[in-house]
Design a protein around this motif. Sequence first.
Motif, PDB file in Angstrom:
ATOM      1  N   PRO A 244      -2.673  21.735  27.033  1.00 15.10           N
ATOM      2  CA  PRO A 244      -1.214  21.909  27.028  1.00 15.10           C
ATOM      3  C   PRO A 244      -0.547  20.649  27.577  1.00 15.10           C
ATOM      4  CG  PRO A 244      -2.303  23.844  27.944  1.00 15.10           C
ATOM      5  CD  PRO A 244      -3.352  22.778  27.792  1.00 15.10           C
ATOM      6  N   GLY A 245       0.471  20.198  26.876  1.00 12.86           N
ATOM      7  CA  GLY A 245       1.179  18.992  27.305  1.00 12.86           C
ATOM      8  C   GLY A 245       0.422  17.726  26.958  1.00 12.86           C
ATOM      9  N   GLY A 246      -0.619  17.838  26.151  1.00 11.08           N
ATOM     10  CA  GLY A 246      -1.429  16.684  25.773  1.00 11.08           C
ATOM     11  C   GLY A 246      -0.721  15.816  24.756  1.00 11.08           C
ATOM     12  N   LYS A 247      -1.473  15.014  24.042  1.00  8.71           N
ATOM     13  CA  LYS A 247      -0.925  14.083  23.061  1.00  8.71           C
ATOM     14  C   LYS A 247      -1.382  14.474  21.669  1.00  8.71           C
ATOM     15  CE  LYS A 247      -0.984  10.208  26.254  1.00  8.71           C
ATOM     16  NZ  LYS A 247      -1.508   8.871  26.536  1.00  8.71           N
ATOM     17  N   ILE A 248      -0.614  14.035  20.688  1.00 10.53           N
ATOM     18  CA  ILE A 248      -0.988  14.246  19.293  1.00 10.53           C
ATOM     19  C   ILE A 248      -0.841  12.916  18.574  1.00 10.53           C
ATOM     20  CG2 ILE A 248       1.348  14.968  18.645  1.00 10.53           C
ATOM     21  CD1 ILE A 248      -0.066  16.820  16.574  1.00 10.53           C
ATOM     22  N   SER A 249      -1.775  12.647  17.697  1.00  8.63           N
ATOM     23  CA  SER A 249      -1.722  11.442  16.872  1.00  8.63           C
ATOM     24  C   SER A 249      -1.742  11.877  15.422  1.00  8.63           C
ATOM     25  CB  SER A 249      -2.928  10.543  17.152  1.00  8.63           C
ATOM     26  OG  SER A 249      -2.918  10.099  18.472  1.00  8.63           O
ATOM     27  N   MET A 250      -0.803  11.323  14.641  1.00  9.30           N
ATOM     28  CA  MET A 250      -0.731  11.660  13.228  1.00  9.30           C
ATOM     29  C   MET A 250      -0.495  10.385  12.435  1.00  9.30           C
ATOM     30  SD  MET A 250       1.712  15.045  13.303  1.00  9.30           S
ATOM     31  CE  MET A 250       1.597  15.347  11.568  1.00  9.30           C
ATOM     32  N   PHE A 251      -1.001  10.357  11.226  1.00 10.82           N
ATOM     33  CA  PHE A 251      -0.749   9.253  10.315  1.00 10.82           C
ATOM     34  C   PHE A 251       0.402   9.633   9.398  1.00 10.82           C
ATOM     35  CE2 PHE A 251      -1.256   7.568   6.039  1.00 10.82           C
ATOM     36  CZ  PHE A 251      -1.140   6.214   6.307  1.00 10.82           C
ATOM     37  N   ALA A 252       1.306   8.706   9.182  1.00  8.09           N
ATOM     38  CA  ALA A 252       2.411   8.946   8.258  1.00  8.09           C
ATOM     39  C   ALA A 252       2.528   7.745   7.336  1.00  8.09           C
ATOM     40  CB  ALA A 252       3.718   9.157   9.006  1.00  8.09           C
ATOM     41  N   SER A 253       2.447   8.003   6.040  1.00  5.66           N
ATOM     42  CA  SER A 253       2.574   6.901   5.099  1.00  5.66           C
ATOM     43  C   SER A 253       4.018   6.431   4.988  1.00  5.66           C
ATOM     44  CB  SER A 253       2.041   7.308   3.727  1.00  5.66           C
ATOM     45  OG  SER A 253       2.759   8.420   3.246  1.00  5.66           O
ATOM     46  N   GLN A 254       4.943   7.345   5.218  1.00  2.00           N
ATOM     47  CA  GLN A 254       6.361   6.992   5.208  1.00  2.00           C
ATOM     48  C   GLN A 254       6.988   7.546   6.472  1.00  2.00           C
ATOM     49  OE1 GLN A 254       8.595   8.732   2.023  1.00  2.00           O
ATOM     50  NE2 GLN A 254      10.505   7.761   2.633  1.00  2.00           N
ATOM     51  N   TYR A 255       7.492   6.687   7.333  1.00  2.00           N
ATOM     52  CA  TYR A 255       8.086   7.137   8.573  1.00  2.00           C
ATOM     53  C   TYR A 255       9.396   7.867   8.260  1.00  2.00           C
ATOM     54  CZ  TYR A 255       8.889   7.134  13.571  1.00  2.00           C
ATOM     55  OH  TYR A 255       9.052   7.524  14.874  1.00  2.00           O
ATOM     56  N   PRO A 256       9.601   9.064   8.826  1.00  2.00           N
ATOM     57  CA  PRO A 256      10.810   9.828   8.476  1.00  2.00           C
ATOM     58  C   PRO A 256      12.066   9.239   9.115  1.00  2.00           C
ATOM     59  CG  PRO A 256       9.598  10.948  10.197  1.00  2.00           C
ATOM     60  CD  PRO A 256       8.755   9.780   9.777  1.00  2.00           C
ATOM     61  N   GLN A 257      13.187   9.485   8.465  1.00  2.00           N
ATOM     62  CA  GLN A 257      14.470   9.066   9.021  1.00  2.00           C
ATOM     63  C   GLN A 257      14.821   9.907  10.241  1.00  2.00           C
ATOM     64  OE1 GLN A 257      17.165   9.504   5.766  1.00  2.00           O
ATOM     65  NE2 GLN A 257      16.286   7.823   4.606  1.00  2.00           N
ATOM     66  N   SER A 258      14.261  11.131  10.288  1.00  2.00           N
ATOM     67  CA  SER A 258      14.542  12.073  11.366  1.00  2.00           C
ATOM     68  C   SER A 258      13.355  13.018  11.499  1.00  2.00           C
ATOM     69  CB  SER A 258      15.809  12.879  11.019  1.00  2.00           C
ATOM     70  OG  SER A 258      15.928  13.999  11.854  1.00  2.00           O
ATOM     71  N   PHE A 259      13.160  13.590  12.682  1.00  2.00           N
ATOM     72  CA  PHE A 259      12.155  14.630  12.850  1.00  2.00           C
ATOM     73  C   PHE A 259      12.732  15.998  12.525  1.00  2.00           C
ATOM     74  CE2 PHE A 259       9.889  11.753  16.011  1.00  2.00           C
ATOM     75  CZ  PHE A 259       8.995  11.319  15.059  1.00  2.00           C
ATOM     76  N   ASN A 260      13.991  16.054  12.110  1.00  2.00           N
ATOM     77  CA  ASN A 260      14.639  17.305  11.752  1.00  2.00           C
ATOM     78  C   ASN A 260      14.386  17.585  10.277  1.00  2.00           C
ATOM     79  OD1 ASN A 260      16.256  19.481  11.180  1.00  2.00           O
ATOM     80  ND2 ASN A 260      18.028  18.701  12.289  1.00  2.00           N
ATOM     81  N   TYR A 261      13.411  18.436  10.014  1.00  2.00           N
ATOM     82  CA  TYR A 261      13.029  18.746   8.636  1.00  2.00           C
ATOM     83  C   TYR A 261      14.150  19.436   7.864  1.00  2.00           C
ATOM     84  CZ  TYR A 261      10.337  20.688   4.769  1.00  2.00           C
ATOM     85  OH  TYR A 261       9.877  21.032   3.529  1.00  2.00           O
ATOM     86  N   LEU A 262      15.082  20.044   8.567  1.00  2.00           N
ATOM     87  CA  LEU A 262      16.189  20.717   7.891  1.00  2.00           C
ATOM     88  C   LEU A 262      17.055  19.747   7.115  1.00  2.00           C
ATOM     89  CD1 LEU A 262      17.284  23.192  10.694  1.00  2.00           C
ATOM     90  CD2 LEU A 262      15.824  23.657   8.730  1.00  2.00           C
ATOM     91  N   ILE A 263      17.158  18.515   7.609  1.00  2.00           N
ATOM     92  CA  ILE A 263      18.017  17.550   6.925  1.00  2.00           C
ATOM     93  C   ILE A 263      17.235  16.398   6.290  1.00  2.00           C
ATOM     94  CG2 ILE A 263      20.038  18.075   8.311  1.00  2.00           C
ATOM     95  CD1 ILE A 263      19.491  15.563   9.955  1.00  2.00           C
ATOM     96  N   HIS A 264      15.960  16.285   6.632  1.00  2.00           N
ATOM     97  CA  HIS A 264      15.154  15.216   6.038  1.00  2.00           C
ATOM     98  C   HIS A 264      13.826  15.804   5.584  1.00  2.00           C
ATOM     99  CE1 HIS A 264      13.966  11.150   5.136  1.00  2.00           C
ATOM    100  NE2 HIS A 264      12.827  11.370   5.753  1.00  2.00           N
ATOM    101  N   ASN A 265      13.711  16.121   4.309  1.00  2.00           N
ATOM    102  CA  ASN A 265      12.534  16.791   3.768  1.00  2.00           C
ATOM    103  C   ASN A 265      11.395  15.801   3.534  1.00  2.00           C
ATOM    104  OD1 ASN A 265      13.734  19.306   3.766  1.00  2.00           O
ATOM    105  ND2 ASN A 265      14.685  18.949   1.787  1.00  2.00           N
TER     106      ASN A 265
END
Length: 162
Positions: free
Chosen positions: A42-63
């Motif tokens: 809990p409270g650890g770290k996460i690493s993810m690969f993204a080929s395209q960095y999103p404009q926002s982490f808000n999926y509601l406005i940036h799909n």
Amino acid sequence: MSRPLLLLAALLLSFQPGHSEEFPGADWVETPSPLASEFAEPGGKISMFASQYPQSFNYLIHNNLFAREFFRMMFMRLVDADPVTLELVPSLANRWTVGEDKKTFTFHLDERAVWSDGVPITSDDVIWTYEALTNPDHLTGSFQVLLSRITSCEAIDERTVV
């Protein structure tokens, strides 16, 4: 058709007409996700690969797929899908009922459901979220289409939404 809609369609097709159904079944048992690491902290770290960095982490406005994954980790749904069987399982709602008309869904919020500050999640929070997502002034078009099938959302009590 999106995965949630497919799940809903499969759920609706499995109902017998003329009576209401309550979920999950009496034999359902909560089990750890087979996709979760036993070493996760809990409270650890996460690493993810993204080929395209999103404009926002808000999926509601940036799909964007990357934004979607972050969004899904930050916010819970009323019900979820088992990652292996795709059966609907409790999430914020620990049980739900589908009415005889097969159009009325009653969700009972789990008493363990709280915000990050420990304040309980209530029916009013569910309604606020529904109204925010369906507000035509908000940039939530894809969710507005998905939720357009819902004709109303109301609180029966502090922990029950229909």
